[in-house]
Design an enzyme around this catalytic site. Structure first.
Site, PDB file in Angstrom:
ATOM      1  N   LYS A  53       0.842  -1.202   0.000  1.00 38.49           N
ATOM      2  CA  LYS A  53       0.000   0.000   0.000  1.00 38.49           C
ATOM      3  C   LYS A  53       0.878   1.254   0.000  1.00 38.49           C
ATOM      4  O   LYS A  53       0.639   2.198  -0.749  1.00 38.49           O
ATOM      5  CB  LYS A  53      -0.947  -0.006   1.215  1.00 38.49           C
ATOM      6  N   GLN A  97      -4.713  -1.876   9.756  1.00 40.96           N
ATOM      7  CA  GLN A  97      -4.628  -3.187   9.114  1.00 40.96           C
ATOM      8  C   GLN A  97      -5.188  -4.268  10.045  1.00 40.96           C
ATOM      9  O   GLN A  97      -4.805  -4.360  11.204  1.00 40.96           O
ATOM     10  CB  GLN A  97      -3.156  -3.477   8.758  1.00 40.96           C
ATOM     11  N   ASP A 120     -11.186   2.212   4.180  1.00 42.44           N
ATOM     12  CA  ASP A 120     -11.474   0.770   4.078  1.00 42.44           C
ATOM     13  C   ASP A 120     -12.986   0.522   3.952  1.00 42.44           C
ATOM     14  O   ASP A 120     -13.407  -0.568   3.584  1.00 42.44           O
ATOM     15  CB  ASP A 120     -10.970   0.038   5.343  1.00 42.44           C
TER      16      ASP A 120
END
Ligand code: NDP
Length: 291
Positions: A53, A97, A120
């Site tokens: 990322k 994450q 997200d």
């Protein structure tokens, strides 16, 4: 039947081209989109995703921040870092994450993220907006599948889509997006309690696998001519591979490809789309916050 290969690598390159133009337009107004990723602990798969990322952000000329915290970080310390990111004007979007170490409540962490920066798309506000078809951030993997279907000309209206898997981040949002007006599919969601799974999957015009089991979908589970989308990313041992292991999907690709009219490979299928849609969400966050 020769099937069409739906390449996530090619489609994501198209989208990156569009994103580069949007990033350039933002930069003309003095704005560099900023994405932060918080990693707690040292899970090797998570470390790889976080690195990918960061690298992609930099490649696109975005501002990238990676915050690495030890596995024993107390929950309130993590919540404190989230509050800082919520308030940081240089960060347009961020994510924590997953999975998180067991002592941290994932729901509490997700709910602490400002929905306007929740790239997200896991915050309940964004999940709710998705369900009622209102604008918000969509979760990257299912949003990536929608783009793959659209951009490869696969019609979803009136089609029967069977999704195998009902997780909150893949299967359920996939179903929510496909039943929206505009997508107009008829959706069946199968899971581990579904009876006669093969019978159900054989009724699919579009079959989407989000199971997490290598080569779970076999040729006898697929209707001739179906479109098959494989969301699985399973690492299996392979002594012939330089790394000693390789990625395979939830679909038995070699056996299924001759029955399907179109199919996504693993790797180079849904995987590259996921990171691409995350970048798209970060650019969208920067655009919205600059208004
Ligand atoms: P989960 O483990 O959270 O969910 C798996 C789902 O599969 C569950 O709903 C489970 O049912 C169902 N399932 C398990 N066994 C069976 C079975 N025998 N028959 C029918 N259904 C079954 O996984 P995720 O949704 O997080 O991920 C799914 C896959 O997608 C994984 O391979 C993962 O690595 C991959 N993935 C890929 C991403 C990408 O970037 N391409 C991103 C995220 C995930 P039940 O609910 O009843 O237990």
């Amino acid at each position: 039947m020769a099937s069409m290969l739906i390449s996530g690598t090619e489609i994501s390159e198209q989208i990156y081209g569009e994103l580069r133009a949007r990033i350039a337009a933002l930069k003309e107004h003095g704005i560099t989109p900023g994405l932060a990723v918080v990693l707690v602990g040292e899970d090797p798969a998570s470390q790889t995703y976080v690195r990918m990322k960061g690298r992609k952000c930099e490649e696109l000329g975005m501002h990238s921040v990676t915050i690495t915290l030890p596995a024993d970080t107390p929950e309130d310390v993590l919540l404190g870092r989230i509050a800082e990111l919520n308030a940081d004007p240089a960060i347009n979007g961020f994510l924590v994450q997953l999975p998180l170490p067991g002592h941290i409540d994932e729901d509490k962490v997700i709910e602490a993220i400002d929905p306007a920066k929740d790239v997200d798309g896991f915050h309940p506000v964004n999940v709710g907006r998705m369900l009622i078809g209102k604008p918000g951030f969509l979760p990257a993997t299912p949003a990536g599948v929608m783009e793959m279907l659209r951009r490869s000309g696969v019609e979803t209206a009136g089609k029967h889509v069977v999704i195998v898997g009902r997780s909150n981040i893949v299967g359920k949002p996939m179903a929510a997006l496909l039943v929206q007006k505009g997508a107009d599919a008829t959706v069946t969601v199968a899971h581990s309690c579904t009876s006669d799974l093969a019978e159900v999957t054989r009724t699919a015009d579009i079959l989407i696998a989000a199971v997490g089991k290598p080569r779970f979908i076999t040729a006898d589970m697929v209707k001739e001519g179906a479109v098959v989308i494989d969301e699985g990313t399973n690492r299996i041992d392979d002594p012939t591979h330089p790394k000693g292991s390789r990625l395979v999907g939830d679909v038995d690709f070699e056996a299924v490809k001759d029955r399907a009219s179109a199919i996504t490979p693993v790797p180079k299928g849904v995987g590259p789309m996921t990171i691409c849609m995350l970048m798209a969400n970060a650019v969208k966050a920067a655009e919205e916050q600059s208004r």
